[in-house]
Write a protein that holds these residues in place. Sequence first.
Motif, PDB file in Angstrom:
ATOM      1  N   ARG A  30      -1.647  69.460  18.797  1.00 46.22           N
ATOM      2  CA  ARG A  30      -1.134  68.099  18.938  1.00 46.22           C
ATOM      3  C   ARG A  30      -1.459  67.244  17.728  1.00 46.22           C
ATOM      4  O   ARG A  30      -0.683  66.384  17.334  1.00 46.22           O
ATOM      5  N   PHE A  31      -2.634  67.482  17.147  1.00 44.89           N
ATOM      6  CA  PHE A  31      -3.006  66.675  15.992  1.00 44.89           C
ATOM      7  C   PHE A  31      -2.343  67.200  14.736  1.00 44.89           C
ATOM      8  O   PHE A  31      -1.951  66.426  13.863  1.00 44.89           O
ATOM      9  N   ALA A  32      -2.241  68.538  14.655  1.00 48.74           N
ATOM     10  CA  ALA A  32      -1.566  69.126  13.496  1.00 48.74           C
ATOM     11  C   ALA A  32      -0.141  68.585  13.456  1.00 48.74           C
ATOM     12  O   ALA A  32       0.340  68.144  12.426  1.00 48.74           O
ATOM     13  N   ALA A  33       0.506  68.615  14.634  1.00 43.20           N
ATOM     14  CA  ALA A  33       1.827  68.029  14.722  1.00 43.20           C
ATOM     15  C   ALA A  33       1.609  66.586  15.171  1.00 43.20           C
ATOM     16  O   ALA A  33       1.780  66.264  16.336  1.00 43.20           O
ATOM     17  N   SER A  34       1.181  65.737  14.237  1.00 45.42           N
ATOM     18  CA  SER A  34       0.732  64.408  14.644  1.00 45.42           C
ATOM     19  C   SER A  34       1.876  63.625  15.265  1.00 45.42           C
ATOM     20  O   SER A  34       1.665  62.656  15.976  1.00 45.42           O
ATOM     21  N   LEU A  35       3.093  64.089  15.003  1.00 47.84           N
ATOM     22  CA  LEU A  35       4.252  63.477  15.647  1.00 47.84           C
ATOM     23  C   LEU A  35       4.107  63.584  17.161  1.00 47.84           C
ATOM     24  O   LEU A  35       4.407  62.640  17.893  1.00 47.84           O
ATOM     25  N   VAL A  36       3.651  64.727  17.610  1.00 47.55           N
ATOM     26  CA  VAL A  36       3.447  64.940  19.037  1.00 47.55           C
ATOM     27  C   VAL A  36       2.455  63.917  19.579  1.00 47.55           C
ATOM     28  O   VAL A  36       2.673  63.298  20.619  1.00 47.55           O
ATOM     29  N   ASP A  37       1.385  63.759  18.848  1.00 49.62           N
ATOM     30  CA  ASP A  37       0.339  62.859  19.301  1.00 49.62           C
ATOM     31  C   ASP A  37       0.825  61.416  19.378  1.00 49.62           C
ATOM     32  O   ASP A  37       0.582  60.710  20.341  1.00 49.62           O
ATOM     33  N   ARG A  38       1.524  61.009  18.333  1.00 53.49           N
ATOM     34  CA  ARG A  38       2.035  59.632  18.312  1.00 53.49           C
ATOM     35  C   ARG A  38       3.022  59.410  19.445  1.00 53.49           C
ATOM     36  O   ARG A  38       2.979  58.395  20.144  1.00 53.49           O
ATOM     37  N   SER A  39       3.929  60.372  19.609  1.00 51.02           N
ATOM     38  CA  SER A  39       4.940  60.227  20.650  1.00 51.02           C
ATOM     39  C   SER A  39       4.288  60.225  22.020  1.00 51.02           C
ATOM     40  O   SER A  39       4.700  59.494  22.922  1.00 51.02           O
ATOM     41  N   ASP A  40       3.262  61.041  22.153  1.00 52.69           N
ATOM     42  CA  ASP A  40       2.573  61.113  23.438  1.00 52.69           C
ATOM     43  C   ASP A  40       1.978  59.752  23.786  1.00 52.69           C
ATOM     44  O   ASP A  40       2.024  59.319  24.937  1.00 52.69           O
ATOM     45  N   ALA A  41       1.436  59.081  22.799  1.00 59.02           N
ATOM     46  CA  ALA A  41       0.853  57.764  23.049  1.00 59.02           C
ATOM     47  C   ALA A  41       1.913  56.792  23.556  1.00 59.02           C
ATOM     48  O   ALA A  41       1.685  56.037  24.501  1.00 59.02           O
ATOM     49  N   VAL A  42       3.097  56.842  22.924  1.00 60.27           N
ATOM     50  CA  VAL A  42       4.189  55.953  23.336  1.00 60.27           C
ATOM     51  C   VAL A  42       4.599  56.249  24.780  1.00 60.27           C
ATOM     52  O   VAL A  42       4.691  55.355  25.620  1.00 60.27           O
ATOM     53  N   VAL A  43       4.809  57.522  25.067  1.00 56.24           N
ATOM     54  CA  VAL A  43       5.256  57.902  26.405  1.00 56.24           C
ATOM     55  C   VAL A  43       4.202  57.550  27.445  1.00 56.24           C
ATOM     56  O   VAL A  43       4.520  57.071  28.526  1.00 56.24           O
ATOM     57  N   ARG A  44       2.966  57.770  27.090  1.00 63.70           N
ATOM     58  CA  ARG A  44       1.908  57.467  28.040  1.00 63.70           C
ATOM     59  C   ARG A  44       1.893  55.974  28.365  1.00 63.70           C
ATOM     60  O   ARG A  44       1.738  55.579  29.511  1.00 63.70           O
ATOM     61  N   ARG A  45       2.052  55.158  27.328  1.00 63.99           N
ATOM     62  CA  ARG A  45       2.070  53.712  27.546  1.00 63.99           C
ATOM     63  C   ARG A  45       3.187  53.331  28.505  1.00 63.99           C
ATOM     64  O   ARG A  45       2.981  52.590  29.474  1.00 63.99           O
ATOM     65  N   ILE A  46       4.381  53.871  28.242  1.00 57.87           N
ATOM     66  CA  ILE A  46       5.522  53.533  29.090  1.00 57.87           C
ATOM     67  C   ILE A  46       5.318  54.069  30.502  1.00 57.87           C
ATOM     68  O   ILE A  46       5.565  53.380  31.498  1.00 57.87           O
TER      69      ILE A  46
END
Lengths: 261, 261
Positions: free
Chosen positions: B73-89
């Motif tokens: 998830r961190f290597a593909a930091s895109l995943v991490d960032r997107s996960d944060a957005v989705v989690r917030r929503i």
Amino acid sequence: MSILSAAADVLRCFSSTRHDVTVTDLVTLLGMPKSNASRLLRAMRDEGLLETVGDSKRYRPAVLLCRVGQFYRFAASLVDRSDAVVRRISDAVGHTGYISVRRGAEVMGVTAHSGRHALRVVTTIGDGLPAFASSTGRALLARLSDDEVRALYPNGLVPPSVTAPQHIDDLLARLALTRREGYAESDDEAVRGVHAVSVAVGDPETGDEVALCISFPAAIVEPAERLAIIRSLGEGAAEIAALTQDKRFYPLNLSIAETAP
Amino acid sequence: MSILSAAADVLRCFSSTRHDVTVTDLVTLLGMPKSNASRLLRAMRDEGLLETVGDSKRYRPAVLLCRVGQFYRFAASLVDRSDAVVRRISDAVGHTGYISVRRGAEVMGVTAHSGRHALRVVTTIGDGLPAFASSTGRALLARLSDDEVRALYPNGLVPPSVTAPQHIDDLLARLALTRREGYAESDDEAVRGVHAVSVAVGDPETGDEVALCISFPAAIVEPAERLAIIRSLGEGAAEIAALTQDKRFYPLNLSIAETAP
DNA sequence: AACTTGAGTTCCATTTTTTGGAACACTTTC
DNA sequence: GAAAGTGTTCCAAAAAATGGAACTCAAGTT
């Protein structure tokens, strides 16, 4: 030596500071011949264990591992249940929470929930820590007998800081306290200024044991809040212990001195 | 055939319904000789890839894989960032949110956040779904050219339900709509009664692309709430697209009809 | 108590991979 | 355009994997 162990070594190269590896990384980290490193990485990619970053020469773990890693949490449903408890508490108090497992004399984070405060503890998941010098580790060690703990440290302790236990006897005394009070605590041990409280719980069915931990900057937490955190952790863990019928669970037993602030 | 591919096959045996495996499981699932299965599982355990459940004969993924999976998830930091957005929503609206990646013609969940409502969508992480028949898949496919999409389906589509695209041309039309509006939507496609909206975003730096998705029971969501969810997803993804300088991002473009309820 | 069944392990010669040094290719850097 | 750094390919020697069969062990069943 099987290629499997080489592959496992490659996986162990990944850390919170190294999210991808190259052929040369393997040569320096594992001391293997370049030719092997090159072929191994390619083979692991072909098998879906690694994937290349874009079309560069950098390799990182593949989705397959992400996927299988998730299943670990469900297979070890204790992890999943404990994670839910820690997450709830972490959300409520705004401090970082995580759960850890012990492997031999090391503990490592399995899941983490970052706090909300400006000053927050950031945990690195997956990096091993000496069990005796952390609250999570001691919460877990407290579940062993003194003899079992001694057997874990045949060569004594190498304390990373002055606040950590300095000798085996020192450690055993702190474990005894942990058993009496039902929680473990660390202050300034692994990281300067960081305070952590942990409780441990197990599942006799599977033999799994995990530590639930809330970690915060010592400076910004009042005694009352600290107690509230300990209580939440203890209660959450107690529920899980009841569910799994964990016989070795040490219930919370806050001494008079501490409960009356 | 290398032992590595056998090991990878073992990992692929784990699924949301199979959290641990035995020697016999491997024999039946992979058709390998018992002797190999026995040795392979032991070897994988010795290397720290698997661990035994308690002291039974059942094997499950080990912490090492859990750990390495996290790093993905961190290597593909895109995943991490997107996960944060989705989690917030997801937290805000109380519906299940997850992020998915595409591998060929399949999409699979990488992270998920369960909703709070009594009636909620429960996603199975890690199980592959046909890309063309899901909102996440179409959000991701919309980033390809029509020719690339055609190339993915040399033998046409096998629609899993009547609401899914029935032919390639049908799919391409829906992808065109997705590009125009900036989000993809599915209703009753993979799961009865389940509605999902997705947007996709990529990182040209690494070549990663993910879909952000919120999924909810069609019955309990008002038009206004649906629009609000789409807007949140679109805005969150747009921020990420700006960060990664994603040129292929399709911004939200809610038509007049939809914005005026 | 002996028998059957199912699951897992160990043995062994044969087959197949893996190994590592060296030569080769490709990119950057100076 | 030479030099250094990085990754790939080749080869025979060395090591590991294979799969059938025999073996162990524990639970049922007669």
